[in-house]
Structure formats: C-alpha cells, structure tokens
Design a protein around this motif. Structure first.
Motif, short mmCIF file in Angstrom:
data_model
loop_
_atom_site.label_atom_id
_atom_site.label_comp_id
_atom_site.label_asym_id
_atom_site.label_seq_id
_atom_site.Cartn_x
_atom_site.Cartn_y
_atom_site.Cartn_z
N THR A 1 -10.65 35.06 -0.77
CA THR A 1 -11.30 33.82 -0.34
C THR A 1 -10.41 32.97 0.56
O THR A 1 -9.19 33.06 0.52
N GLU A 2 -11.09 32.12 1.34
CA GLU A 2 -10.39 31.34 2.36
C GLU A 2 -9.50 30.25 1.79
O GLU A 2 -8.57 29.78 2.46
N ASP A 3 -9.76 29.84 0.54
CA ASP A 3 -8.92 28.78 -0.03
C ASP A 3 -7.49 29.25 -0.25
O ASP A 3 -6.55 28.45 -0.18
N ARG A 4 -7.30 30.55 -0.50
CA ARG A 4 -5.95 31.10 -0.68
C ARG A 4 -5.46 31.85 0.55
O ARG A 4 -4.29 31.72 0.92
N PHE A 5 -6.33 32.63 1.15
CA PHE A 5 -5.87 33.56 2.19
C PHE A 5 -6.72 33.51 3.45
O PHE A 5 -7.03 34.54 4.04
N GLY A 6 -7.09 32.30 3.85
CA GLY A 6 -7.90 32.17 5.05
C GLY A 6 -7.25 32.78 6.28
O GLY A 6 -7.92 33.39 7.12
N GLY A 7 -5.94 32.68 6.38
CA GLY A 7 -5.24 33.23 7.54
C GLY A 7 -5.15 34.74 7.54
O GLY A 7 -4.85 35.34 8.59
N GLU A 8 -5.42 35.36 6.40
CA GLU A 8 -5.34 36.82 6.28
C GLU A 8 -6.71 37.50 6.25
O GLU A 8 -6.79 38.73 6.24
N GLN A 9 -7.78 36.72 6.21
CA GLN A 9 -9.11 37.32 6.07
C GLN A 9 -9.47 38.21 7.25
O GLN A 9 -10.05 39.29 7.06
N ALA A 10 -9.16 37.80 8.46
CA ALA A 10 -9.55 38.60 9.63
C ALA A 10 -8.88 39.97 9.60
O ALA A 10 -9.52 40.99 9.90
#
Length: 307
Positions: A278-287
């Motif tokens: 989820t973006e709350d923890r790993f928004g920068g890694e989602q892509a």
C-alpha cells in the motif's frame, strides 16, 4: 485451446483509514489507476459498510459512485476475521459473507477474498469436524455467489503458534477441491505460505504447487518467510529490519524467488494478481513492484500462448 490469459489483471489492494473514510478509499483507488494497474482489491473490511450482517444503503451507494469513476476491475477483501471454523459465530460469519457478496455484485467485483479457517488446536478427529464445517459453509456461500457471478477465493493463512490449528496451503487446495464448485477457488498468498511452511518444516514451493491447479487469485508481497518469534514491534520498520513475520514488502525486498516460481506454476483462467503493497508505507516502490508483477504475469501467460 483459448488464447485468453491466465493472469488477466494486475493491481494493488486499497489502503484503509480508521473509521471508513471514503475520501481515503477514493484516493487509494485513484493512485492505483494512475500507476497503470488494471485491478484494485477493495479492503472493504475496514470501510464501515456492513453493520450486524446488513448493508448500510447510503454507504453502499457511495461505494458504487466511487468505483464507477475508474476503469479498473475489482475484487473485494472480506473480513480479516472471516472464519468458517468459528462454530460460536458461524451464523454471523455467514451473514457478513452474504453481505460482502452482495457488495461485490453492486460494484461488479468478480472475486471475494475469504480467509481460510482457524481454531484452537485439538485432536485430529476434531480438526476433521472443523474442516467439514468450513467445507459445508463454503458450499452454502457458493450457491449465493453463483447468483451474483462472483468467485469466493479461499486464502491460505499462517498460524501464530503451535496452539492454533490452520490448514496447510495444500490442505486449503484440498478444501477447494472437496467443495467442487466453480464459484470457489484457492487464493495463493505466497508470503503466507512461506511463513507457515517454515514454521512447520514443510517445503513451501511444493505446497503452493499443490494449490496452483485450483487457484484463481494471487496475493503478492515479499518477506523472508520467518515465523513470528517476537511478541511485539514498536514500529513496522523494526519487523522489516529483522525480517520477521508477514511484512508485506515491495517485490524484491525479501528473498522469495518470484521468477522461478512464476516460470513453473500456472493457475485457473482469469486469475487476478494483487500486490498487497500500500501507498501509505511504500508509495515510492509501488511502480517498480507493478512492473515486476507484470513481468511475472507475462511468464505465466507466455507459456499459455505458446502451448
């Protein structure tokens, strides 16, 4: 043979706020769509749409309005506490699943995720009775699901200690086979299988291989397969640093050999792959995780097209 892909959609689960804030839900779905994903798994267990087994009409309508804004395929994650081995609350458990199936129908979600059951560890004969109770309940819910065109996806979970009875991944697959309904499939959560099989001393790759033929939904997130051996962490990052437990890490942060697994396994047609990141923890890694997941899907679908 049909050329339709085995893995038909790839996406993320939604982030859920305290108190069922629909603004958070809508923002989370928008993030998923903007990343270029084709699916979103709605974490409706946290959205305060069901009360006492009944749908709250105004909140359900708001959910429908939100989901119609996006060109995504949807699945729904049911209650975390869903448990068809819970004899004391079985009627209430079924009522919530019925309501969740109706919500799936309203938003045109094709899958409802349902956690496999658990109970206090008992004698083997009592475990067999628990297994039968779960199969009977799943069969009953399958009839409801058929009316909505929804698949119930039975997810493998891990036990927190030896005092807890859980089915192994292969046993979850056997439960699905025993129910014998097109409305019930298995859900492989790779990290859950890794953790549970480490705890039990089983070959986790063989366990998920046994599940694969009846699997129609996937949960992907990384870990090190280490069972919980500490009672408390003050921050999720501490568990990450130690590599302990169900970490829900970006793909590549743990040590799961994703490419090897997806090069070997195949699943039921029209399987969704959901990244539980989820973006709350790993928004920068989602892509990056999405790009990796798409390559994993291509490994499976490429073999289907070449067959």
């Amino acid at each position: 043979m049909s050329s339709a892909p085995i893995i038909s959609a790839v996406g993320f689960c939604t982030h859920t706020s305290e108190g069922g804030n629909f603004s958070t839900l809508e923002a989370s779905i928008r993030t998923i769509a903007d990343l270029g994903a084709t699916a979103a798994e709605l974490s409706l267990y946290g959205e305060e749409i069901i009360a006492g087994g009944r749908i709250i009409p105004s909140r359900a309508e708001r959910l429908v309005q939100i989901t119609r804004k996006f060109d995504l395929r949807y699945s729904v994650h049911g209650q975390i506490v869903s448990n068809f081995m819970d004899k004391e609350h079985l009627a209430e458990q079924k009522a919530v699943v019925r309501a969740m199936l109706e919500l799936c129908n309203r938003i045109e979600a094709g899958v409802l995720v349902h956690h496999s059951g658990h109970a206090i560890r008992q004698a083997a004969t009592q475990h067999s009775a628990l297994d039968r109770m779960e199969r009977d309940a799943l069969g009953e819910m399958a009839e409801v699901a058929a009316g909505y065109g929804v698949r119930l996806a039975l997810e493998n979970i891990f036990a927190m200690s030896d005092a807890e009875y859980r089915q192994t991944p292969s046993q979850v697959g056997e439960t699905v086979k025993a129910v014998d309904s097109p409305q019930v499939c298995a859900l492989v959560d790779f990290s859950h299988a890794y953790i549970e099989c480490t705890r039990l001393g089983l070959d986790w790759r063989e366990e998920i291989k046994a599940m694969a033929p009846v699997t129609g939904h996937l949960h992907v997130h990384d870990s090190f397969g280490r069972p919980y051996s500490m009672a408390k962490f003050y921050h999720p990052a501490e568990a990450t640093a130690l590599g302990i437990g169900d970490l829900h890490l970006p793909v590549g942060w743990g040590d799961i050999p994703w490419e090897e697994i997806f090069a070997q396994l195949t699943f039921l047609p029209d399987t969704m792959l959901i990244l539980e990141i989820t973006e709350d923890r790993f928004g920068g890694e989602q892509a990056d995780s999405l790009a990796r997941a798409l390559r994993l899907a291509a490994l499976v679908n490429g073999r289907r097209l070449a067959a």
